[in-house]
Motif scaffolding. Structure first.
Motif, PDB file in Angstrom:
ATOM      1  N   PHE A   7       0.835  -1.197   0.000  1.00  0.00           N
ATOM      2  CA  PHE A   7       0.000   0.000   0.000  1.00  0.00           C
ATOM      3  C   PHE A   7       0.876   1.255   0.000  1.00  0.00           C
ATOM      4  O   PHE A   7       0.625   2.196  -0.753  1.00  0.00           O
ATOM      5  N   ALA A   8       1.900   1.261   0.838  1.00  0.00           N
ATOM      6  CA  ALA A   8       2.786   2.424   0.921  1.00  0.00           C
ATOM      7  C   ALA A   8       3.434   2.712  -0.437  1.00  0.00           C
ATOM      8  O   ALA A   8       3.531   3.877  -0.845  1.00  0.00           O
ATOM      9  N   GLN A   9       3.840   1.670  -1.128  1.00  0.00           N
ATOM     10  CA  GLN A   9       4.450   1.847  -2.446  1.00  0.00           C
ATOM     11  C   GLN A   9       3.445   2.453  -3.422  1.00  0.00           C
ATOM     12  O   GLN A   9       3.767   3.376  -4.168  1.00  0.00           O
ATOM     13  N   ARG A  10       2.219   1.947  -3.413  1.00  0.00           N
ATOM     14  CA  ARG A  10       1.185   2.503  -4.304  1.00  0.00           C
ATOM     15  C   ARG A  10       0.862   3.949  -3.941  1.00  0.00           C
ATOM     16  O   ARG A  10       0.635   4.785  -4.820  1.00  0.00           O
ATOM     17  N   LEU A  11       0.851   4.254  -2.647  1.00  0.00           N
ATOM     18  CA  LEU A  11       0.584   5.627  -2.204  1.00  0.00           C
ATOM     19  C   LEU A  11       1.683   6.567  -2.684  1.00  0.00           C
ATOM     20  O   LEU A  11       1.403   7.649  -3.208  1.00  0.00           O
ATOM     21  N   ARG A  12       2.926   6.154  -2.529  1.00  0.00           N
ATOM     22  CA  ARG A  12       4.050   6.991  -3.012  1.00  0.00           C
ATOM     23  C   ARG A  12       3.974   7.189  -4.523  1.00  0.00           C
ATOM     24  O   ARG A  12       4.160   8.297  -5.032  1.00  0.00           O
ATOM     25  N   GLU A  13       3.671   6.099  -5.247  1.00  0.00           N
ATOM     26  CA  GLU A  13       3.559   6.197  -6.709  1.00  0.00           C
ATOM     27  C   GLU A  13       2.410   7.117  -7.121  1.00  0.00           C
ATOM     28  O   GLU A  13       2.544   7.886  -8.076  1.00  0.00           O
ATOM     29  N   ALA A  14       1.305   7.054  -6.399  1.00  0.00           N
ATOM     30  CA  ALA A  14       0.164   7.928  -6.704  1.00  0.00           C
ATOM     31  C   ALA A  14       0.530   9.387  -6.455  1.00  0.00           C
ATOM     32  O   ALA A  14       0.119  10.273  -7.216  1.00  0.00           O
ATOM     33  N   MET A  15       1.283   9.636  -5.404  1.00  0.00           N
ATOM     34  CA  MET A  15       1.709  11.010  -5.129  1.00  0.00           C
ATOM     35  C   MET A  15       2.613  11.517  -6.249  1.00  0.00           C
ATOM     36  O   MET A  15       2.448  12.649  -6.724  1.00  0.00           O
ATOM     37  N   ILE A  16       3.545  10.686  -6.672  1.00  0.00           N
ATOM     38  CA  ILE A  16       4.459  11.080  -7.755  1.00  0.00           C
ATOM     39  C   ILE A  16       3.672  11.333  -9.038  1.00  0.00           C
ATOM     40  O   ILE A  16       3.905  12.325  -9.740  1.00  0.00           O
ATOM     41  N   ALA A  44       0.687   9.659  11.722  1.00  0.00           N
ATOM     42  CA  ALA A  44      -0.207   8.759  10.998  1.00  0.00           C
ATOM     43  C   ALA A  44       0.147   8.729   9.516  1.00  0.00           C
ATOM     44  O   ALA A  44       0.269   7.649   8.916  1.00  0.00           O
ATOM     45  N   VAL A  45       0.327   9.885   8.935  1.00  0.00           N
ATOM     46  CA  VAL A  45       0.675   9.976   7.518  1.00  0.00           C
ATOM     47  C   VAL A  45       2.039   9.342   7.276  1.00  0.00           C
ATOM     48  O   VAL A  45       2.240   8.636   6.277  1.00  0.00           O
ATOM     49  N   SER A  46       2.972   9.560   8.182  1.00  0.00           N
ATOM     50  CA  SER A  46       4.294   8.948   8.057  1.00  0.00           C
ATOM     51  C   SER A  46       4.190   7.426   8.071  1.00  0.00           C
ATOM     52  O   SER A  46       4.870   6.743   7.297  1.00  0.00           O
ATOM     53  N   ARG A  47       3.330   6.908   8.926  1.00  0.00           N
ATOM     54  CA  ARG A  47       3.150   5.449   8.999  1.00  0.00           C
ATOM     55  C   ARG A  47       2.545   4.912   7.702  1.00  0.00           C
ATOM     56  O   ARG A  47       2.888   3.813   7.266  1.00  0.00           O
ATOM     57  N   TRP A  48       1.656   5.665   7.067  1.00  0.00           N
ATOM     58  CA  TRP A  48       1.103   5.236   5.780  1.00  0.00           C
ATOM     59  C   TRP A  48       2.211   5.134   4.740  1.00  0.00           C
ATOM     60  O   TRP A  48       2.287   4.164   4.007  1.00  0.00           O
ATOM     61  N   LEU A  49       3.060   6.159   4.689  1.00  0.00           N
ATOM     62  CA  LEU A  49       4.112   6.204   3.672  1.00  0.00           C
ATOM     63  C   LEU A  49       5.245   5.210   3.941  1.00  0.00           C
ATOM     64  O   LEU A  49       5.929   4.789   3.013  1.00  0.00           O
ATOM     65  N   ARG A  50       5.445   4.833   5.189  1.00  0.00           N
ATOM     66  CA  ARG A  50       6.500   3.856   5.535  1.00  0.00           C
ATOM     67  C   ARG A  50       6.000   2.420   5.479  1.00  0.00           C
ATOM     68  O   ARG A  50       6.771   1.485   5.645  1.00  0.00           O
ATOM     69  N   GLY A  51       4.709   2.228   5.295  1.00  0.00           N
ATOM     70  CA  GLY A  51       4.174   0.879   5.235  1.00  0.00           C
ATOM     71  C   GLY A  51       3.947   0.261   6.597  1.00  0.00           C
ATOM     72  O   GLY A  51       3.973  -0.960   6.747  1.00  0.00           O
TER      73      GLY A  51
END
Length: 137
Positions: A7-16, A44-51
């Protein structure tokens, strides 16, 4: 791989893809600007991005809308979309007029009768599986 890390990887890719740098501060501001509930914390947001965590459904929907990505793709990846399309194709190809007419009639029945019909169909399907199975020696 772990669901949270994926999920974190998809979130980072979506942001990019949205033209954003995948940093917690940026996501925090963007998310809290678009979310009508209680603001989320930087942690909380940091935890999303770190997986380390996956947001709850209401937050996931806001993230997806904000980043212009389908919620199910953000949460589960593109494989879920392909799976749904395969099932829809199988349904469209395998169901003719008679089956559709039967399904329409089935849906008009009261819930108690639908339950009985479902059990009858599943019993026939199970009996057919046993009948089609090769005999074991």
């Amino acid at each position: 791989m772990d669901n949270k890390l994926e999920f974190a990887q998809r979130l980072r890719e979506a942001m990019i893809s949205a033209g954003l740098e995948p940093r917690p501060g940026i996501l925090l501001t963007l998310f809290n600007t678009n979310y009508w509930g209680r603001s989320v914390s930087f942690q909380a947001v940091s935890r999303w991005l770190r997986g380390e965590a996956i947001p709850e459904q209401d937050k996931l929907l806001v993230l997806a809308e904000t980043l212009n990505i389908e919620p199910e793709v953000l949460r589960f990846g593109t494989a879920v979309r392909q799976s749904v399309k395969r099932r829809e194709k199988r349904w469209d190809e395998g169901v003719g007029y008679l089956e559709r007419e039967t399904f329409d009639a089935f849906l008009q029945l009261p819930a108690t009768q639908r339950k009985i019909i479902r059990e009858v169909i599943l019993t026939f399907a199970k009996a057919n599986e046993v009948q089609d199975a090769p005999a074991k020696k």
